[in-house]
Write an enzyme that holds these catalytic residues in place. Structure first.
Site, PDB file in Angstrom:
ATOM      1  N   SER A 150       1.007  -1.178   0.070  1.00  0.00           N
ATOM      2  CA  SER A 150      -0.107  -0.002   0.101  1.00  0.00           C
ATOM      3  C   SER A 150       0.763   1.322  -0.199  1.00  0.00           C
ATOM      4  CB  SER A 150      -0.870   0.054   1.303  1.00  0.00           C
ATOM      5  OG  SER A 150      -1.420   1.253   1.407  1.00  0.00           O
ATOM      6  N   TYR A 163      -1.182  -0.942  10.371  1.00  0.00           N
ATOM      7  CA  TYR A 163      -1.702  -1.139   9.018  1.00  0.00           C
ATOM      8  C   TYR A 163      -0.311  -0.825   8.002  1.00  0.00           C
ATOM      9  CZ  TYR A 163      -3.675  -1.037   4.253  1.00  0.00           C
ATOM     10  OH  TYR A 163      -3.745  -1.163   2.927  1.00  0.00           O
TER      11      TYR A 163
HETATM   12  P1  NDP Z   1     -11.733  -5.751   0.709  1.00  0.00           P
HETATM   13  O1  NDP Z   1     -12.058  -5.721   2.232  1.00  0.00           O
HETATM   14  O2  NDP Z   1     -12.506  -5.233  -0.246  1.00  0.00           O
HETATM   15  O3  NDP Z   1     -11.096  -7.199   0.697  1.00  0.00           O
HETATM   16  C1  NDP Z   1     -10.363  -7.654   1.597  1.00  0.00           C
HETATM   17  C2  NDP Z   1     -10.221  -9.412   0.949  1.00  0.00           C
HETATM   18  O4  NDP Z   1      -9.233 -10.219   1.956  1.00  0.00           O
HETATM   19  C3  NDP Z   1     -11.396 -10.037   0.947  1.00  0.00           C
HETATM   20  O5  NDP Z   1     -11.492 -11.024   0.021  1.00  0.00           O
HETATM   21  C4  NDP Z   1     -11.224 -11.001   2.416  1.00  0.00           C
HETATM   22  O6  NDP Z   1     -12.144 -11.911   2.012  1.00  0.00           O
HETATM   23  C5  NDP Z   1      -9.730 -11.017   2.456  1.00  0.00           C
HETATM   24  N1  NDP Z   1      -9.534 -11.353   3.683  1.00  0.00           N
HETATM   25  C6  NDP Z   1      -9.349 -10.514   4.769  1.00  0.00           C
HETATM   26  N2  NDP Z   1      -8.707 -11.156   5.872  1.00  0.00           N
HETATM   27  C7  NDP Z   1      -8.415 -12.351   5.493  1.00  0.00           C
HETATM   28  C8  NDP Z   1      -7.923 -13.296   6.350  1.00  0.00           C
HETATM   29  N3  NDP Z   1      -7.443 -13.289   7.364  1.00  0.00           N
HETATM   30  N4  NDP Z   1      -7.722 -14.571   5.688  1.00  0.00           N
HETATM   31  C9  NDP Z   1      -8.034 -14.596   3.949  1.00  0.00           C
HETATM   32  N5  NDP Z   1      -8.644 -13.667   3.623  1.00  0.00           N
HETATM   33  C10 NDP Z   1      -8.943 -12.430   4.120  1.00  0.00           C
HETATM   34  O7  NDP Z   1     -10.123  -4.970   0.575  1.00  0.00           O
HETATM   35  P2  NDP Z   1      -9.381  -4.489  -0.541  1.00  0.00           P
HETATM   36  O8  NDP Z   1      -9.607  -5.039  -1.975  1.00  0.00           O
HETATM   37  O9  NDP Z   1      -9.509  -2.957  -0.352  1.00  0.00           O
HETATM   38  O10 NDP Z   1      -7.863  -4.876  -0.108  1.00  0.00           O
HETATM   39  C11 NDP Z   1      -6.992  -5.993  -0.808  1.00  0.00           C
HETATM   40  C12 NDP Z   1      -5.568  -5.591  -0.302  1.00  0.00           C
HETATM   41  O11 NDP Z   1      -5.208  -4.178  -0.914  1.00  0.00           O
HETATM   42  C13 NDP Z   1      -5.169  -5.473   1.324  1.00  0.00           C
HETATM   43  O12 NDP Z   1      -3.944  -6.086   1.401  1.00  0.00           O
HETATM   44  C14 NDP Z   1      -5.293  -3.974   1.295  1.00  0.00           C
HETATM   45  O13 NDP Z   1      -4.342  -3.554   2.463  1.00  0.00           O
HETATM   46  C15 NDP Z   1      -4.766  -3.546  -0.194  1.00  0.00           C
HETATM   47  N6  NDP Z   1      -4.864  -2.393  -0.303  1.00  0.00           N
HETATM   48  C16 NDP Z   1      -6.242  -1.800  -0.613  1.00  0.00           C
HETATM   49  C17 NDP Z   1      -6.223  -0.235  -0.946  1.00  0.00           C
HETATM   50  C18 NDP Z   1      -7.519   0.334  -1.380  1.00  0.00           C
HETATM   51  O14 NDP Z   1      -7.484   1.363  -1.610  1.00  0.00           O
HETATM   52  N7  NDP Z   1      -8.565  -0.423  -1.263  1.00  0.00           N
HETATM   53  C19 NDP Z   1      -4.976   0.465  -1.111  1.00  0.00           C
HETATM   54  C20 NDP Z   1      -3.833  -0.107  -0.972  1.00  0.00           C
HETATM   55  C21 NDP Z   1      -3.688  -1.481  -0.529  1.00  0.00           C
HETATM   56  P3  NDP Z   1     -12.898 -12.783   3.517  1.00  0.00           P
HETATM   57  O15 NDP Z   1     -13.392 -11.597   4.310  1.00  0.00           O
HETATM   58  O16 NDP Z   1     -13.888 -13.653   2.669  1.00  0.00           O
HETATM   59  O17 NDP Z   1     -11.869 -13.446   3.987  1.00  0.00           O
END
Ligand code: NDP
Length: 258
Positions: A150, A163
């Protein structure tokens, strides 16, 4: 060096794992990979979302498997790796994308809450890289490991110290695995998304004042969409990135240089 394919971005017959692939950025990555021909193993905790995501990928013709896995649990990562290998025989590219953030005052943040964020965002990447890296080193023939970092790894983030620390750690981890696995022809890179519209950022997008401030700082003049990550996913999973390792690639519409 083996004979390169005609289209260096073609992923036909390759298998990619995407953690957190059932929505948001993970689904954007998975969509790009599926469109380039890859079979996908989607790992996440919520089975219903994973099934829906798999159905949305079916149109691209490859196979999609869903695996229930909490990436912070070592035994679940081991089991999910075995499940993917049982179905597809090999993992060519692994995207450690699962992650989340929480707001907290650094002066009040409890250690348990600090660790909870690191358990998914940093331990999760470590556990996946280790499981996938061991498989790639053993089977020979190269591979790709990708972590989703990120821009919080760069900026002062007054309300998300845990984070930010997790993402800084992820980038250091990437460099460690890149140097260790180079001898096996495994390339290891991080992607640094900017502001992307997902469930995680929905409250920020809905906050008009905040959203305007963000967009004003983005030369592209819009929030990113998960689909904006498709291209980098394909590049990093493909033969095209065979000499590119240990790097962090930023996909932010120019936010950080403006
Ligand atoms: P979302 O909340 O939309 O999606 C998160 C995903 O991670 C879901 O599919 C969730 O699925 C899964 N997840 C969360 N915790 C776990 C776990 N312990 N084990 C397995 N799966 C898990 O988030 P984003 O798509 O926004 O974020 C995805 C990645 O991108 C993250 O690492 C975030 O830090 C990074 N990011 C996001 C940005 C943004 O602006 N959106 C910017 C920069 C980085 P489920 O709940 O079914 O397990």
């Amino acid at each position: 060096m083996s004979q390169p394919p005609k289209n260096p971005f073609d992923l036909t017959g390759k298998t990619a794992v995407v953690t957190g692939g059932n929505r948001g950025i993970g689904l954007g990555l998975a969509q790009g990979l599926a469109r380039a021909g890859a079979n996908i193993s989607l790992w996440a905790r919520d089975a219903a979302s994973s099934t829906a995501a798999a159905e949305s990928l079916a149109q691209y013709g490859g196979e999609t498997q869903t695996v229930r896995c909490d990436v912070s649990a070592p035994d679940q990562v081991e089991a999910a790796t075995l499940q993917t290998l049982e179905r597809f025989g090999r993992i060519d590219a692994g995207f450690a994308n699962a992650g989340f953030g929480e707001a907290a005052d650094p002066l009040k943040l409890e250690l348990d809450d600090f660790h909870r964020v690191l358990a998914t965002n940093l331990d999760g990447v470590f556990l996946c890289f280790q499981a996938w890296g061991r498989h790639m080193a053993k089977r020979e023939g190269g591979g790709k490991l990708i972590a989703i970092s990120s821009i919080s790894a760069l900026f002062g983030t007054p309300l998300q110290p845990h984070y930010a620390a997790s993402k800084g750690g992820v980038e250091a981890l990437v460099r460690a695995y890149a140097t260790r696995l180079a001898r096996y022809d495994v390339q290891v890179n991080a992607v640094q998304p900017g502001w992307i519209v997902t469930d995680a950022t929905a409250p920020a997008v809905a906050n008009e004042r905040f959203s305007e401030t963000v967009v004003r700082r983005i030369p592209a003049r819009r929030w990113g969409e998960p689909e904006d990550l498709e291209g980098i996913a394909v590049y990093l999973a493909s033969e095209a990135s065979r000499y590119h390792t240990g790097d962090t690639l930023r996909i932010d519409g120019g936010y950080t240089i403006f």
